[in-house]
Motif scaffolding. Structure first.
Motif, PDB file in Angstrom:
ATOM      1  N   TRP A 436       0.821  -1.216   0.000  1.00 52.18           N
ATOM      2  CA  TRP A 436       0.000   0.000   0.000  1.00 52.18           C
ATOM      3  C   TRP A 436       0.856   1.266   0.000  1.00 52.18           C
ATOM      4  O   TRP A 436       0.412   2.298  -0.502  1.00 52.18           O
ATOM      5  N   LEU A 437       2.089   1.176   0.527  1.00 54.89           N
ATOM      6  CA  LEU A 437       2.965   2.339   0.499  1.00 54.89           C
ATOM      7  C   LEU A 437       3.482   2.631  -0.907  1.00 54.89           C
ATOM      8  O   LEU A 437       3.888   3.765  -1.203  1.00 54.89           O
ATOM      9  N   LYS A 438       3.482   1.610  -1.760  1.00 54.85           N
ATOM     10  CA  LYS A 438       3.938   1.766  -3.136  1.00 54.85           C
ATOM     11  C   LYS A 438       2.756   1.909  -4.099  1.00 54.85           C
ATOM     12  O   LYS A 438       2.929   1.873  -5.314  1.00 54.85           O
ATOM     13  N   HIS A 439       1.577   2.046  -3.523  1.00 57.71           N
ATOM     14  CA  HIS A 439       0.354   2.165  -4.306  1.00 57.71           C
ATOM     15  C   HIS A 439       0.153   0.952  -5.221  1.00 57.71           C
ATOM     16  O   HIS A 439      -0.355   1.069  -6.327  1.00 57.71           O
ATOM     17  N   GLU A 440       0.565  -0.207  -4.694  1.00 58.57           N
ATOM     18  CA  GLU A 440       0.370  -1.462  -5.412  1.00 58.57           C
ATOM     19  C   GLU A 440      -0.864  -2.175  -4.868  1.00 58.57           C
ATOM     20  O   GLU A 440      -1.230  -1.990  -3.706  1.00 58.57           O
ATOM     21  N   PRO A 441      -1.523  -3.000  -5.688  1.00 59.04           N
ATOM     22  CA  PRO A 441      -2.713  -3.706  -5.193  1.00 59.04           C
ATOM     23  C   PRO A 441      -2.349  -4.750  -4.139  1.00 59.04           C
ATOM     24  O   PRO A 441      -1.288  -5.366  -4.201  1.00 59.04           O
ATOM     25  N   SER A 442      -3.220  -4.914  -3.181  1.00 60.20           N
ATOM     26  CA  SER A 442      -3.050  -5.957  -2.170  1.00 60.20           C
ATOM     27  C   SER A 442      -3.750  -7.221  -2.628  1.00 60.20           C
ATOM     28  O   SER A 442      -4.756  -7.175  -3.342  1.00 60.20           O
ATOM     29  N   ARG A 443      -3.229  -8.347  -2.243  1.00 62.29           N
ATOM     30  CA  ARG A 443      -3.756  -9.620  -2.718  1.00 62.29           C
ATOM     31  C   ARG A 443      -5.193  -9.858  -2.270  1.00 62.29           C
ATOM     32  O   ARG A 443      -5.999 -10.412  -3.008  1.00 62.29           O
ATOM     33  N   TYR A 444      -5.535  -9.435  -1.069  1.00 61.00           N
ATOM     34  CA  TYR A 444      -6.853  -9.759  -0.518  1.00 61.00           C
ATOM     35  C   TYR A 444      -7.763  -8.540  -0.377  1.00 61.00           C
ATOM     36  O   TYR A 444      -8.735  -8.582   0.372  1.00 61.00           O
TER      37      TYR A 444
END
Length: 455
Positions: A436-444
């Motif tokens: 979330w700090l890299k603005h990437e999607p989380s798996r769940y």
């Protein structure tokens, strides 16, 4: 977290799955499982769960400290005890077989019971009680003396012995109710019993898991709604955010037994619930506890209990086939010593137990590797739900320092005893996993409601 076995390997191998063959028999004679239900033991100076720690920077890494000398001594003595217990569980069935005791006990049971079912019950009760008595010194040292020696237990001798007798009684009752099923399959289909018995075990596993939280667990401790209503409200809010609606959340008075802390998911369908030991409520601060609960909710939301049982069922099929092949060989070679030449003979029970213990050792690495995978995914779920990386790490540091944990156990321990990733691996994962700090999607993220938890 969902399984505390990694931190408490010597207390039990789990009432969630004492593995393979007639679930009831294995509760007494064997000890392998997919443990996916308890939190690693945490203990230390109590801290209020309602403490205010709003200033915590959850992006800060947590260092993995070296184990203390006492922790290393606990680890090494636990390894020795595990080896002794494993050898004992192999040697005792061999003793019953090669002395001809099992065959003589079968004849005694037939004379007393007359009818096949009652003879089976008499045989089973005598064998299990004898096994209990012979194993009692080792069980006493393992379950009472050793935890007190390391200051990990609050349990009185009376409570320990009472619980031991309750477990024995439970095994005897359930064994007498269900033991006839596998023996009927052995008699009716001696070539394919292993297949039919494996299929029959699937609903039995689900049944045992379903009744465990409402029938078995309350026999040993008192379960109540969470006493701290403010805490309960926060837990329910977290559960709602995780997509878990109407979940049962209970507090259990484990402080009468132990100084360690735990939380777990148990049950199936209507009996599914999240359980907090009262010790964990007293010993963790709010954020640490919320991560623990996020982990448990991960087991709940991701259906890890069901996945664990299905994995166990596959291992059961493999083990039963191995038992079938090995038993045929051993009966041809040693039937004159055993006093029987058919696996369907009631006197074969120690032979079945012996072979199940052997194949459980062979299959344990597979089952435990899958368990570690489930635990890792529950850790990921908990982090994505809470974003409490630093608090998760501090909780595991408490575990290591105050519950005599070793952060990087050896290969043998990992393969045959670890149902969880090592403490060091988990803390390092907590430090690194922050998409979330890299603005990437989380798996769940699809499991969660849009609102982010308060930081």
């Amino acid at each position: 977290m969902a399984s505390s076995k990694r931190m408490q390997p010597d207390r039990q191998s789990g009432l969630f799955m004492r593995y393979l063959f007639f679930t009831i028999i294995c509760l007494f004679f064997s000890r392998i499982g997919i443990a996916a239900e308890q939190l690693p033991a945490l203990q230390g100076t109590p801290s209020s769960v309602t403490s205010q720690i709003e200033s915590v920077d959850e992006t800060l890494p947590v260092a993995v400290p070296e184990p203390s000398a006492k922790a290393l001594a606990h680890y090494r003595s636990g390894t020795v005890l595990w080896c002794i217990r494993t050898i004992w569980e192999l040697w005792l069935p061999i003793l019953f077989l090669f002395t001809g005791f099992s065959a003589r006990l079968r004849e005694f049971a037939r004379k007393i019971g007359r009818h096949w079912f009652w003879a089976m019950c008499i045989y089973f009760v005598v064998l299990v009680v004898l096994n209990y008595l012979l194993s009692l010194p080792l069980a006493y040292f393992q379950g009472f003396i050793r935890p007190h020696a390391y200051n990990l237990s609050n349990q009185t001798l009376a409570k320990w012995f009472t619980d031991s007798l309750k477990e024995l009684g439970l095994v005897l009752v359930l064994g007498c109710l269900f033991l006839w099923i596998p023996y009927l399959l052995l008699k009716k289909s001696p070539r394919r019993w292993w297949l039919y018995a494996s299929l029959a075990m699937v609903p039995i596993y689900f049944f045992v898991v379903m009744i465990q939280p409402v029938v078995m667990a309350p026999m040993f401790n008192q379960f109540t709604p969470v006493k701290d209503k403010a805490l309960e409200a926060k837990i329910m809010a977290l559960a709602e955010r995780a997509g878990i609606h109407g979940a049962g959340i209970y507090e259990v008075n484990k402080s009468v037994d132990t100084k360690t802390a735990n939380a777990y998911v148990s049950g199936f369908l209507g009996t599914k619930r999240i359980v907090l030991w009262d010790t964990i409520i007293a010993q963790l601060n709010e954020r640490e506890l919320m991560f623990v609960l996020g982990h448990e909710m991960g087991h709940y939301a991701l259906n890890h209990v069901v996945k664990g049982i299905l994995c166990l069922s596959v291992l059961t099929l493999v083990a039963f086939y191995g038992v079938h092949v090995a038993a045929s060989f051993l009966l041809r070679r040693f039937s004159r010593y055993f006093g029987f030449d058919q696996l369907s003979d009631l006197a074969s029970l120690p032979l079945l137990v012996l072979l199940i213990n052997v194949f459980s050792l062979v299959l344990t690495p597979i089952g435990f590797a899958y368990s570690r995978h489930l635990e890792h995914e529950a850790d990921r779920f908990g982090l994505e739900l809470t974003h409490y990386n630093h608090s998760a790490g501090t909780g595991f540091v408490k575990l290591q320092q105050q519950s005599l944990g070793v952060p990087w156990p050896g290969l043998v321990y990992t393969i045959w005893r670890a149902t969880h990733p090592s403490n060091g691996e988990r803390v390092e994962f907590f430090n690194e996993y922050k998409p979330w700090l890299k603005h990437e999607p989380s798996r769940y993220e699809a499991y969660f409601t849009p609102e982010q938890p308060k930081k």
